[in-house]
Design a protein around this motif. Structure first.
Motif, PDB file in Angstrom:
ATOM      1  N   ASN A  54       0.809  -1.213   0.000  1.00  0.00           N
ATOM      2  CA  ASN A  54       0.000   0.000   0.000  1.00  0.00           C
ATOM      3  C   ASN A  54       0.845   1.266   0.000  1.00  0.00           C
ATOM      4  OD1 ASN A  54       0.924  -0.414   2.642  1.00  0.00           O
ATOM      5  ND2 ASN A  54      -0.951   0.330   3.590  1.00  0.00           N
ATOM      6  N   LYS A  55       2.118   1.171   0.383  1.00  0.00           N
ATOM      7  CA  LYS A  55       2.977   2.361   0.391  1.00  0.00           C
ATOM      8  C   LYS A  55       3.196   2.880  -1.023  1.00  0.00           C
ATOM      9  CE  LYS A  55       3.186   1.988   4.754  1.00  0.00           C
ATOM     10  NZ  LYS A  55       2.194   2.762   5.534  1.00  0.00           N
ATOM     11  N   LEU A  56       3.365   1.981  -1.972  1.00  0.00           N
ATOM     12  CA  LEU A  56       3.510   2.401  -3.371  1.00  0.00           C
ATOM     13  C   LEU A  56       2.247   3.108  -3.843  1.00  0.00           C
ATOM     14  CD1 LEU A  56       5.383   2.214  -5.905  1.00  0.00           C
ATOM     15  CD2 LEU A  56       4.087   0.174  -6.534  1.00  0.00           C
ATOM     16  N   ARG A  57       1.114   2.580  -3.464  1.00  0.00           N
ATOM     17  CA  ARG A  57      -0.175   3.179  -3.848  1.00  0.00           C
ATOM     18  C   ARG A  57      -0.341   4.567  -3.215  1.00  0.00           C
ATOM     19  NH1 ARG A  57      -2.436  -0.215  -7.858  1.00  0.00           N
ATOM     20  NH2 ARG A  57      -2.286  -2.372  -7.171  1.00  0.00           N
ATOM     21  N   LEU A  87      -4.720  12.259  -1.618  1.00  0.00           N
ATOM     22  CA  LEU A  87      -3.994  11.693  -2.742  1.00  0.00           C
ATOM     23  C   LEU A  87      -3.626  10.236  -2.484  1.00  0.00           C
ATOM     24  CD1 LEU A  87      -1.669  14.701  -3.669  1.00  0.00           C
ATOM     25  CD2 LEU A  87      -3.672  13.880  -4.928  1.00  0.00           C
ATOM     26  N   ALA A  88      -3.335   9.907  -1.242  1.00  0.00           N
ATOM     27  CA  ALA A  88      -3.038   8.517  -0.885  1.00  0.00           C
ATOM     28  C   ALA A  88      -4.274   7.642  -1.067  1.00  0.00           C
ATOM     29  CB  ALA A  88      -2.546   8.444   0.554  1.00  0.00           C
ATOM     30  N   VAL A  89      -5.418   8.138  -0.634  1.00  0.00           N
ATOM     31  CA  VAL A  89      -6.670   7.395  -0.792  1.00  0.00           C
ATOM     32  C   VAL A  89      -6.961   7.165  -2.272  1.00  0.00           C
ATOM     33  CG1 VAL A  89      -9.172   7.477  -0.432  1.00  0.00           C
ATOM     34  CG2 VAL A  89      -7.613   8.199   1.402  1.00  0.00           C
ATOM     35  N   LYS A  90      -6.709   8.175  -3.087  1.00  0.00           N
ATOM     36  CA  LYS A  90      -6.891   8.043  -4.542  1.00  0.00           C
ATOM     37  C   LYS A  90      -6.034   6.907  -5.080  1.00  0.00           C
ATOM     38  CE  LYS A  90      -6.254  10.606  -8.884  1.00  0.00           C
ATOM     39  NZ  LYS A  90      -5.805  11.890  -9.484  1.00  0.00           N
ATOM     40  N   PRO A 147      -5.598  -4.905   6.565  1.00  0.00           N
ATOM     41  CA  PRO A 147      -5.142  -4.357   7.843  1.00  0.00           C
ATOM     42  C   PRO A 147      -5.292  -2.847   7.825  1.00  0.00           C
ATOM     43  CG  PRO A 147      -3.268  -5.007   6.496  1.00  0.00           C
ATOM     44  CD  PRO A 147      -4.497  -5.392   5.738  1.00  0.00           C
ATOM     45  N   VAL A 148      -5.395  -2.252   8.995  1.00  0.00           N
ATOM     46  CA  VAL A 148      -5.612  -0.807   9.084  1.00  0.00           C
ATOM     47  C   VAL A 148      -4.591  -0.184  10.032  1.00  0.00           C
ATOM     48  CG1 VAL A 148      -7.255   1.025   9.637  1.00  0.00           C
ATOM     49  CG2 VAL A 148      -8.082  -1.130   8.676  1.00  0.00           C
ATOM     50  N   GLY A 149      -3.904   0.855   9.537  1.00  0.00           N
ATOM     51  CA  GLY A 149      -2.989   1.622  10.358  1.00  0.00           C
ATOM     52  C   GLY A 149      -3.522   3.026  10.551  1.00  0.00           C
ATOM     53  N   THR A 150      -3.417   3.841   9.495  1.00  0.00           N
ATOM     54  CA  THR A 150      -3.936   5.213   9.562  1.00  0.00           C
ATOM     55  C   THR A 150      -5.268   5.380   8.832  1.00  0.00           C
ATOM     56  OG1 THR A 150      -2.524   5.763   7.666  1.00  0.00           O
ATOM     57  CG2 THR A 150      -1.669   6.276   9.865  1.00  0.00           C
ATOM     58  N   GLY A 151      -5.703   4.359   8.100  1.00  0.00           N
ATOM     59  CA  GLY A 151      -7.035   4.393   7.490  1.00  0.00           C
ATOM     60  C   GLY A 151      -7.062   4.728   6.009  1.00  0.00           C
ATOM     61  N   GLY A 152      -5.925   5.056   5.411  1.00  0.00           N
ATOM     62  CA  GLY A 152      -5.916   5.441   4.002  1.00  0.00           C
ATOM     63  C   GLY A 152      -6.235   4.303   3.057  1.00  0.00           C
ATOM     64  N   THR A 153      -5.663   3.134   3.320  1.00  0.00           N
ATOM     65  CA  THR A 153      -5.860   2.000   2.418  1.00  0.00           C
ATOM     66  C   THR A 153      -7.302   1.535   2.420  1.00  0.00           C
ATOM     67  OG1 THR A 153      -3.576   1.289   2.791  1.00  0.00           O
ATOM     68  CG2 THR A 153      -5.081  -0.326   1.848  1.00  0.00           C
ATOM     69  N   ILE A 154      -7.874   1.352   3.604  1.00  0.00           N
ATOM     70  CA  ILE A 154      -9.259   0.885   3.651  1.00  0.00           C
ATOM     71  C   ILE A 154     -10.198   1.929   3.049  1.00  0.00           C
ATOM     72  CG2 ILE A 154      -9.730   1.717   6.004  1.00  0.00           C
ATOM     73  CD1 ILE A 154     -11.482  -0.782   6.372  1.00  0.00           C
ATOM     74  N   LYS A 166     -13.849  10.581   7.044  1.00  0.00           N
ATOM     75  CA  LYS A 166     -13.460  11.810   6.335  1.00  0.00           C
ATOM     76  C   LYS A 166     -13.272  11.576   4.839  1.00  0.00           C
ATOM     77  CE  LYS A 166     -10.753  13.675  10.228  1.00  0.00           C
ATOM     78  NZ  LYS A 166      -9.364  14.003  10.663  1.00  0.00           N
ATOM     79  N   PHE A 167     -12.931  10.334   4.473  1.00  0.00           N
ATOM     80  CA  PHE A 167     -12.550  10.054   3.085  1.00  0.00           C
ATOM     81  C   PHE A 167     -13.585   9.254   2.301  1.00  0.00           C
ATOM     82  CE2 PHE A 167      -8.420  10.317   5.401  1.00  0.00           C
ATOM     83  CZ  PHE A 167      -7.867  11.395   4.715  1.00  0.00           C
ATOM     84  N   VAL A 168     -14.627   8.756   2.948  1.00  0.00           N
ATOM     85  CA  VAL A 168     -15.565   7.861   2.264  1.00  0.00           C
ATOM     86  C   VAL A 168     -16.996   8.370   2.406  1.00  0.00           C
ATOM     87  CG1 VAL A 168     -14.046   5.897   2.726  1.00  0.00           C
ATOM     88  CG2 VAL A 168     -15.962   6.341   4.264  1.00  0.00           C
ATOM     89  N   ASN A 169     -17.850   7.896   1.494  1.00  0.00           N
ATOM     90  CA  ASN A 169     -19.266   8.237   1.588  1.00  0.00           C
ATOM     91  C   ASN A 169     -20.149   6.994   1.424  1.00  0.00           C
ATOM     92  OD1 ASN A 169     -18.998   7.720  -1.121  1.00  0.00           O
ATOM     93  ND2 ASN A 169     -19.233   9.862  -1.756  1.00  0.00           N
ATOM     94  N   LYS A 170     -19.578   5.838   1.755  1.00  0.00           N
ATOM     95  CA  LYS A 170     -20.331   4.578   1.741  1.00  0.00           C
ATOM     96  C   LYS A 170     -20.342   4.008   3.156  1.00  0.00           C
ATOM     97  CE  LYS A 170     -18.896   3.400  -2.990  1.00  0.00           C
ATOM     98  NZ  LYS A 170     -18.181   2.407  -3.835  1.00  0.00           N
TER      99      LYS A 170
END
Length: 292
Positions: free
Chosen positions: A27-30, A139-142, A161-168, A198-202
């Motif tokens: 996920n770091k590359l993403r 931008l990370a979420v994108k 897995p969840v750390g800061t929440g960007g990937t999920i 903050k990043f999702v609407n589902k």
């Protein structure tokens, strides 16, 4: 089924994001993809970010900076770590990539997002492109939205897995409404729910907080044995901070009939394997079994 997936059994499959880059993997590359493009667009020469001494994110930014001709600065939690003669594997590799460190006390580190803290960093280091701890921003979420592909629509459950929440957050945004996204937090605390919102609407997602094993980077022999058995049986390495806890949780939930019968489960392997060396060094000091 996608030939790039690893089949664990007829119902559980792994998307091996850890194979997408030799150093800036998973996920770091993403997360870094669009941040690096934005930094170049803004003509920034330096990347600055935050993390702990064993941070996958710190190592990834150091490698990505070197590959993309950026100077890199890591603000590291733990002033006691500033003796460069005792750098662990994560910081040693990051330093070899040219990363400059600033070690701060754990108390001071808590204020890393404050305006005064950032202004002080700007006085000390000059102009830089700021990447948050863990790399999570819009931008990370994108970037993480690109983890899921059309072929993955066949899955009923997508786990990560969840750390800061960007990937999920990226997975939720890219998912179909009939899919359930399940996150396995690697650390204690219920702040992640608010961060992800903050990043999702589902609302097709859930955090299962029963598998953090005591908190961030906390493990026990049960988890170590699970990770080692898993690698021996499936030839898939799991890290002890993130993916090991997720896979342990998935199989425990399967045993408890959490998932619908015959449901297809996709587990996102987000990488983090560089942290095994550092964890094994700590386990060796404690005379505990090592991760193979």
């Amino acid at each position: 089924m996608d030939k790039n997936l690893i089949s664990i059994d007829n119902h559980v499959f792994i998307k091996p994001e850890y194979l997408n880059h030799p150093h800036v993997s998973g996920n770091k590359l993403r997360k870094l993809k669009y941040n690096l493009l934005e930094a170049k667009k803004l003509n920034k020469k330096t990347l600055l970010t935050f993390g702990g001494a064993f941070s996958n994110h710190i190592a990834a930014v150091a490698h990505a900076g070197q590959e993309n001709n950026f100077q890199t600065i890591g603000v590291i939690r733990g002033e006691e770590l500033k003796d460069l003669r005792t750098l662990n594997s994560t910081l040693s590799v990051s330093k070899a990539c040219g990363m400059q460190f600033k070690f701060v006390s754990r108390e001071h580190y808590r204020h890393k997002t404050s305006k005064s803290f950032i202004e002080q960093l700007e006085k000390e280091f000059g102009d830089f492109y700021l990447i948050p701890e863990g790399g999570t921003n819009e931008l990370a979420v994108k970037g993480c939205e690109e983890i899921l592909e059309e072929v993955n629509e066949k899955f009923d459950y997508i786990c990560c897995p969840v750390g800061t929440g960007g990937t999920i957050s990226g997975l939720i945004n890219a998912s179909n409404s009939n899919q359930k996204i399940i996150g396995f937090p690697a650390l204690k605390g219920d702040f992640l729910q608010e961060e992800i919102t903050k990043f999702v609407n589902k609302n097709n997602w859930e955090l299962v907080s029963d598998y953090h094993f005591g908190g961030y980077a906390k493990i026990n022999e049960d988890l170590i044995q699970f990770i080692n058995r898993f690698k021996k049986k499936y030839n898939v390495p799991l890290d002890p901070v993130y993916t090991g806890k997720m896979m342990y949780g998935i199989y425990d939930l399967i045993s408890k009939d959490y998932f619908e019968k015959d449901a297809k489960i996709l587990a996102i392997h987000t990488g983090g394997l560089q942290g095994i060396v550092g964890m094994n060094a700590k386990l060796k000091q404690q005379n505990k079994p090592l991760i193979v």
